[in-house]
Structure formats: structure tokens, C-alpha cells
Design a protein around this motif. Sequence first.
Motif, short mmCIF file in Angstrom:
data_model
loop_
_atom_site.label_atom_id
_atom_site.label_comp_id
_atom_site.label_asym_id
_atom_site.label_seq_id
_atom_site.Cartn_x
_atom_site.Cartn_y
_atom_site.Cartn_z
N PHE A 1 6.03 -3.37 -5.25
CA PHE A 1 5.88 -3.77 -3.84
C PHE A 1 4.93 -4.95 -3.67
N ILE A 2 3.95 -5.09 -4.54
CA ILE A 2 2.99 -6.20 -4.42
C ILE A 2 3.66 -7.54 -4.72
N SER A 3 4.83 -7.50 -5.32
CA SER A 3 5.55 -8.74 -5.60
C SER A 3 5.87 -9.50 -4.31
N GLN B 1 0.82 -1.21 0.00
CA GLN B 1 0.00 0.00 0.00
C GLN B 1 0.86 1.26 0.00
N ILE B 2 2.05 1.17 0.54
CA ILE B 2 2.96 2.32 0.55
C ILE B 2 3.26 2.77 -0.89
N GLY B 3 3.36 1.79 -1.78
CA GLY B 3 3.71 2.09 -3.16
C GLY B 3 2.61 2.74 -3.98
N GLN B 4 1.41 2.85 -3.44
CA GLN B 4 0.33 3.47 -4.22
C GLN B 4 0.60 4.94 -4.49
N TRP B 5 1.33 5.60 -3.62
CA TRP B 5 1.56 7.04 -3.77
C TRP B 5 2.96 7.34 -4.27
N GLN B 6 3.70 6.32 -4.65
CA GLN B 6 5.04 6.53 -5.17
C GLN B 6 5.08 6.10 -6.63
N SER C 1 7.72 5.17 -9.94
CA SER C 1 9.10 4.80 -10.27
C SER C 1 9.74 5.97 -11.03
N PRO C 2 11.03 6.17 -10.86
CA PRO C 2 11.68 7.36 -11.41
C PRO C 2 11.63 7.47 -12.94
N THR C 3 11.94 6.41 -13.66
CA THR C 3 12.01 6.55 -15.12
C THR C 3 10.80 5.97 -15.84
N LEU C 4 10.25 4.89 -15.34
CA LEU C 4 9.09 4.29 -16.00
C LEU C 4 7.79 4.99 -15.62
N GLU C 5 7.82 5.74 -14.55
CA GLU C 5 6.67 6.48 -14.04
C GLU C 5 5.44 5.60 -13.86
N MET C 6 5.68 4.42 -13.30
CA MET C 6 4.58 3.53 -12.96
C MET C 6 4.44 3.49 -11.45
N PRO C 7 3.25 3.20 -10.94
CA PRO C 7 3.10 3.14 -9.48
C PRO C 7 3.99 2.04 -8.89
#
Length: 177
Positions: free
Chosen positions: A146-148, A128-133, A135-141
Motif C-alpha cells: 500500500f505504501i507504493s 496505514q490500513i495495510g499495517q494490520w493486514q 498478504s495471503p501467501t508471502l505473509e508480509m504486511p
Amino acid sequence: MNAPASTSTLTVKVTSLLLAIRAVIDKCFAILASAALLAIAAVVLLQVISRFMLPTSPVWTEELSRYLFIYLIVLSSGLVIRDDRHVRLELFQGFLNPFWKRIYVLICHVLTAAFALYLIPFSMQYAQIGQWQMSPTLEMPMYWVFISVTIFFYLTAFYSVLGALLELLSFTQRRGQ
């Protein structure tokens, strides 16, 4: 005389059903893991070729290869458990007779499944932390990265429970014979 035969038949049917289910799931995750490995090879090859033959190289290749590597590990983790190829302490296992070795394997499966099931809620909180972050270059959530961890623990629990069930069914089959 009829009860042990019917129990043995039921055990064989349940075992074959579980093995069939596992075979289908194995095939799916083997295909996904192979696709991740091929994608890593393609991305790294693109990165190497672009560094030497093009004026600039894509900046997203390193990040994508890192995420693909994470998913390669996650997707193949169940196959590793299925084949008993995971890292474990085998110092005294060679000294055990076949019966106690099977008990040891059963205990390992149960403990591994319990540990994975215990960690699933925490891994979901982590995802859930990753929902608001992003990725720097791919710009994907970053949620998808993190769900991995959650997927890993679900696969670990699934394959460990399945291994424990198959081990218990093999005990039942041996008693029925």
C-alpha cells in the motif's frame, strides 16, 4: 550590464545543479526499476518451469510477481515524467508556438505536482490500513504494498516540481540571452 550576466550565470549554475541531482536520482530509480523487472522475469520463469517440470508449483510466485509489477510501475513513474512520456492530451499542443507550448508544459507540471501533493496525505492514510493486514501467501504486511501509492505520489510531485523549475529556469536563460 553586470546584473543580467550574473543572473544568467546563476541560472546556468542552478540548472546544472538540478540536472545533476536529477541524474543521480534517475540512476537510482532506473536501477531499482530494472531490478524489479528482472525479478518479475525470474519469478514468472520459476512459475512456468515449476508448472511443467515439477509436481507442484510454488504458490507465492503469482503474488510476488504482482507486487513486483506494482513497484516496477511506481519506480519508473518519475522517469516517465522526466521524459514527458506520460499519457496526456496533445490534441491542440501541436498548434501552439514554442513560447505557448512551454507555458503549457509548465502549467501541466504545476498542476500535476499540486494534484500529487494534495493526494499524499490520503495515500498515507491508505497505507496505514495495510499495517494490520498480511498478504495471503508471502505473509508480509500489506503496508509494503500500500505504501507504493505514497511513493508514487512523492515521485510524481518531485519530478513535476523539478520539471517546472527547469522550465522556469529555461525561460530565465532565454531572457538573459
